[in-house]
Design a protein around this motif. Structure first.
Motif, PDB file in Angstrom:
ATOM      1  N   SER A  30      16.543  -1.206  13.698  1.00 35.48           N
ATOM      2  CA  SER A  30      16.456  -0.513  12.409  1.00 35.48           C
ATOM      3  C   SER A  30      16.812   0.952  12.683  1.00 35.48           C
ATOM      4  O   SER A  30      16.799   1.395  13.836  1.00 35.48           O
ATOM      5  CB  SER A  30      15.036  -0.632  11.856  1.00 35.48           C
ATOM      6  N   LYS A  56       8.804   0.962  12.634  1.00 35.16           N
ATOM      7  CA  LYS A  56       8.335   2.028  13.529  1.00 35.16           C
ATOM      8  C   LYS A  56       7.519   1.473  14.703  1.00 35.16           C
ATOM      9  O   LYS A  56       7.510   2.064  15.771  1.00 35.16           O
ATOM     10  CB  LYS A  56       7.536   3.076  12.756  1.00 35.16           C
ATOM     11  N   THR A  57       6.832   0.356  14.482  1.00 37.36           N
ATOM     12  CA  THR A  57       5.999  -0.172  15.563  1.00 37.36           C
ATOM     13  C   THR A  57       6.856  -0.484  16.788  1.00 37.36           C
ATOM     14  O   THR A  57       6.550  -0.048  17.902  1.00 37.36           O
ATOM     15  CB  THR A  57       5.235  -1.432  15.099  1.00 37.36           C
ATOM     16  N   ARG A 254      14.529 -10.316   7.485  1.00 33.51           N
ATOM     17  CA  ARG A 254      14.715  -9.385   8.606  1.00 33.51           C
ATOM     18  C   ARG A 254      15.298 -10.016   9.854  1.00 33.51           C
ATOM     19  O   ARG A 254      16.052  -9.400  10.569  1.00 33.51           O
ATOM     20  CB  ARG A 254      13.367  -8.761   8.962  1.00 33.51           C
ATOM     21  N   THR A 255      14.872 -11.229  10.145  1.00 32.65           N
ATOM     22  CA  THR A 255      15.289 -11.789  11.438  1.00 32.65           C
ATOM     23  C   THR A 255      16.211 -12.985  11.250  1.00 32.65           C
ATOM     24  O   THR A 255      16.174 -13.656  10.212  1.00 32.65           O
ATOM     25  CB  THR A 255      14.064 -12.252  12.255  1.00 32.65           C
ATOM     26  N   ARG A 467      -1.746  -9.322   6.475  1.00 35.04           N
ATOM     27  CA  ARG A 467      -0.968  -9.883   5.381  1.00 35.04           C
ATOM     28  C   ARG A 467      -1.293 -11.354   5.180  1.00 35.04           C
ATOM     29  O   ARG A 467      -0.511 -12.227   5.481  1.00 35.04           O
ATOM     30  CB  ARG A 467       0.495  -9.666   5.658  1.00 35.04           C
ATOM     31  N   ARG A 474       4.826 -17.893   7.745  1.00 35.22           N
ATOM     32  CA  ARG A 474       5.532 -17.474   8.947  1.00 35.22           C
ATOM     33  C   ARG A 474       5.044 -18.231  10.156  1.00 35.22           C
ATOM     34  O   ARG A 474       5.421 -17.938  11.268  1.00 35.22           O
ATOM     35  CB  ARG A 474       5.282 -15.990   9.193  1.00 35.22           C
TER      36      ARG A 474
HETATM   37  P1  AMP Z   1       6.814  -1.998  10.898  1.00 34.65           P
HETATM   38  O1  AMP Z   1       7.531  -1.028  10.016  1.00 34.65           O
HETATM   39  O2  AMP Z   1       6.760  -1.574  12.310  1.00 34.65           O
HETATM   40  O3  AMP Z   1       5.475  -2.369  10.337  1.00 34.65           O
HETATM   41  O4  AMP Z   1       7.697  -3.365  10.927  1.00 34.65           O
HETATM   42  C1  AMP Z   1       7.862  -4.136   9.773  1.00 34.65           C
HETATM   43  C2  AMP Z   1       8.363  -5.543  10.088  1.00 34.65           C
HETATM   44  O5  AMP Z   1       9.716  -5.512  10.527  1.00 34.65           O
HETATM   45  C3  AMP Z   1       7.598  -6.293  11.141  1.00 34.65           C
HETATM   46  O6  AMP Z   1       7.347  -7.587  10.634  1.00 34.65           O
HETATM   47  C4  AMP Z   1       8.540  -6.365  12.320  1.00 34.65           C
HETATM   48  O7  AMP Z   1       8.360  -7.549  13.062  1.00 34.65           O
HETATM   49  C5  AMP Z   1       9.884  -6.354  11.661  1.00 34.65           C
HETATM   50  N1  AMP Z   1      10.935  -5.719  12.463  1.00 34.65           N
HETATM   51  C6  AMP Z   1      10.859  -4.523  13.087  1.00 34.65           C
HETATM   52  N2  AMP Z   1      12.022  -4.218  13.691  1.00 34.65           N
HETATM   53  C7  AMP Z   1      12.868  -5.243  13.438  1.00 34.65           C
HETATM   54  C8  AMP Z   1      14.239  -5.524  13.782  1.00 34.65           C
HETATM   55  N3  AMP Z   1      14.956  -4.666  14.480  1.00 34.65           N
HETATM   56  N4  AMP Z   1      14.793  -6.668  13.334  1.00 34.65           N
HETATM   57  C9  AMP Z   1      14.053  -7.527  12.590  1.00 34.65           C
HETATM   58  N5  AMP Z   1      12.782  -7.339  12.237  1.00 34.65           N
HETATM   59  C10 AMP Z   1      12.175  -6.211  12.653  1.00 34.65           C
END
Ligand code: AMP
Length: 608
Positions: A30, A56-57, A254-255, A467, A474
């Motif tokens: 991201s 961000k995590t 996202r994935t 959540r 999931r």
């Molecule tokens: P966060 O903003 O860190 O709470 O992340 C939000 C969600 O995005 C979480 O479910 C992560 O697993 C997912 N996530 C973070 N980075 C990526 C990425 N590069 N590709 C796909 N999913 C991601």
């Protein structure tokens, strides 16, 4: 997407982590990850202005994990979070990134959890500690947590820690960390006090901000659904079924793993759906897009990268099944609909904790996104019946019914029933395994989020809950918090409105403010802040009203709680009746705090 980096491999991460990311389905970094990961790997201190949902995590977790020496059984990284829920989520994220790092151990520590359990876990030697400030402070004081080997310190959601009154505790911890370590501070906003902390404790930090460039969006109808009470998949199918003008949809997740899972589930429900992700080669990708164009497919489930540049005029709907990382990604996604002069519809799913991202998108696009009421069972049934009637009407208008009319007449005579009854039986048969009548639960009515996003997190703890609404779908493991032993569960709370007043041994003379008390009680006893009643601040002590029927475990946890380092010694108050004190203040927002008897005021948690 703002990110110009297309792969994690470009960021300098190890092969092991790259393999893991690919296995868990992350395709591209991201924007916040693309910028933070190299800077942190280079060893810089960092200020990241980012909120939940931006990824961000992983932005801080992945570089931090590269530093860990698994052979050294000592805390090498400490992540401070404002709430236990976030601590648990972050710990779980790290655990998932550690799937190819045997022996890696991350430990969440937070108020309210038994010290005995925590001590046992700490003594086993965790490499990363994720904790709330109060509890981390306690362990440092008791010398049960040793930070001598610390390499990385992360302050996550620093502005929330400030709002919840933990900033002094955070500073106290910062004062006691070894001089040589890397510090990363993440915050959605940058209030003065956070800036001051950053200036004082961070060395020459890189400042990384996700720009939310304003962008205009075409005339697209934009709505959002607050994820609650129903699985996202069920909500999605209800919506798709009832949406007017539905022709084709692109659904963003996202994935890449999620693209395949969702495509399978939609296929199983009778939709012509396919996944579009970075694992497909160019030829396969083009084939999917061709099929969407021709109508062989109605739904494509895509990741951001895979959907870049798709131009299929019949796409009437874009669904943001997972919220995008930033405004640019949002604008890009919804631009896949409303093409060639047609009307477009963009539907956004927003989990409670992602509310801030929703508001950021609204601000950046300068267009309000309206809450969507999920279609009811009756809506879906009506829609199906209407479609069915249309089909029947079509057949009625066609030629060649005589043969069938004859059969109906014969059945009616042989069974001694009316032609209407025969028709009803035929309708029932014609449902083709897809009942016209929808059964099951109706979703709760649409609930617009609170407009005021700046409320202290303590007053908004629902948004911090794990959540649960997404769980199961999931295939998540149960979360730590969901596994209390039966006997550990707090008793049901007392009937509505019953409050007991307690006295605590901290007051104005200790520099205590209302928010400190709320923050500590909410975190330590697992009481949602809205159930915390009036708070009276005096010089040497304070009073606080809490729901009657507090489980012994919660009151024990509170007896041990410290605020600003002072043990609060919570006990029922035998002093003046509530309301008579001059020092009394109504707690934020004021008004009587009533709770309905059906809702648990004491959150599920493991008391020890
Ligand atoms: P966060 O903003 O860190 O709470 O992340 C939000 C969600 O995005 C979480 O479910 C992560 O697993 C997912 N996530 C973070 N980075 C990526 C990425 N590069 N590709 C796909 N999913 C991601």
């Amino acid at each position: 997407m703002t990110s110009t980096v297309d792969s994690f491999a470009e960021l300098g991460l190890s092969e092991t982590l790259l393999k893991t990311l690919s296995e868990i389905g992350y395709e591209t970094p991201s924007p916040i990850q693309a910028q933070c990961i190299p800077a942190l790997l280079e060893g810089h201190d960092l200020i990241g202005m980012a909120q939940t949902g931006t990824g961000k995590t992983a932005a801080f977790a992945l570089p931090l994990m590269e530093q860990i020496d698994v052979k050294v059984a000592k805390p090498q990284a400490l992540i401070l979070t404002p709430t236990r829920e976030l601590a648990i989520q972050v710990a779980e994220a790290l655990q998932s990134y550690a799937k190819n790092l045997p022996g890696f151990h991350v430990l969440p520590i937070y108020g309210g959890q038994s010290y005995t359990i925590q001590l046992k876990q700490l003594s086993r030697g965790a490499h990363v500690i994720v904790g709330t400030p109060g509890r981390v402070m306690d362990h440092l004081e008791r010398k049960t947590l040793n930070l001598d080997s610390l390499k990385t310190l992360v302050l996550d959601e620093a502005d929330e820690m400030l709002r919840m009154g933990f900033i002094d505790d955070v500073e106290w911890i910062l004062e006691r960390t070894p001089a040589q370590h890397q510090t990363a501070l993440f915050s959605a906003t940058m209030p003065e006090q956070i800036r001051r902390v950053a200036q004082k404790y961070l060395v020459n930090p890189r400042e990384i901000k996700i720009k939310s460039a304003t962008a205009t969006v075409a005339a697209i109808r934009q709505v959002y659904w607050q994820v609650s009470g129903m699985h996202k998949l069920d909500a999605l199918t209800r919506i798709l079924e009832v949406e007017e003008d539905f022709d084709a949809a692109i659904i963003f997740v996202r994935t890449k793993t999620a693209t395949v899972e969702l495509a399978d589930k939609l296929n199983a429900r009778g939709y012509a759906a396919a996944a579009l992700n970075g694992d497909l080669n160019q030829q396969m990708r083009e084939r999917v897009i061709e099929q969407l164009k021709s109508g062989a497919l109605d739904i494509v489930i895509a990741t951001d990268v895979a959907a870049r540049g798709i131009d299929v005029p019949r796409v009437s709907h874009v669904v943001n099944y997972d919220i995008p990382y930033d405004t640019e990604a949002y604008v890009h996604r919804i631009g896949r609909t409303g093409r060639a002069g047609r009307t477009g519809n963009a539907i956004l799913f927003v989990a409670p904790r992602e509310i801030r991202m929703l508001r950021t998108i609204e601000r950046a696009t300068r267009s309000p996104i309206a809450p969507l009421t999920l279609p009811s069972r009756a809506d879906v049934t009506n829609k199906r019946v209407t479609g069915f009637k249309d089909k029947v009407a079509e057949v009625l208008n066609a030629e060649g019914l005589d043969f069938f009319s004859n059969i109906v007449a014969q059945i009616a005579e042989e069974q001694n029933v009316s032609a209407e009854e025969v028709a009803a039986a035929l309708c029932k048969m014609a449902q083709e395994g897809r009942p016209l009548q929808v059964v099951g639960e109706d979703p709760p009515p649409a609930r617009a989020f609170e407009r005021d996003d700046r409320r202290p997190a303590a007053f908004d703890r629902d948004s911090r809950k794990p959540r649960s609404d997404e769980r199961g779908e999931r295939g998540d493991k149960p979360r730590y918090e969901d596994r209390p032993r039966r006997e550990d569960r707090p008793a049901r709370p007392a009937p509505a409105g019953d409050m007991v007043r307690y006295r605590i041994d901290v007051g104005r003379d200790n520099g205590v403010e209302v928010r400190d008390i709320v923050g500590a009680i909410a975190n330590e006893a697992g009481i949602e802040s809205r159930f915390i009643g009036r708070i009276g601040l005096y010089d040497e002590s304070s009073t606080v009203e809490l729901p009657a029927g507090m489980p012994a475990e919660a009151s024990n946890a509170l007896k041990r709680t410290r605020i600003r380092g002072v043990p609060i010694n919570l006990r029922p108050d035998e002093g003046r009746p509530a309301g008579s004190s001059t020092g009394e203040r109504k707690f934020a927002g004021g008004g009587e705090r009533k709770f309905d008897g059906d809702r648990s005021k004491f959150k599920k948690k493991t008391f020890g």
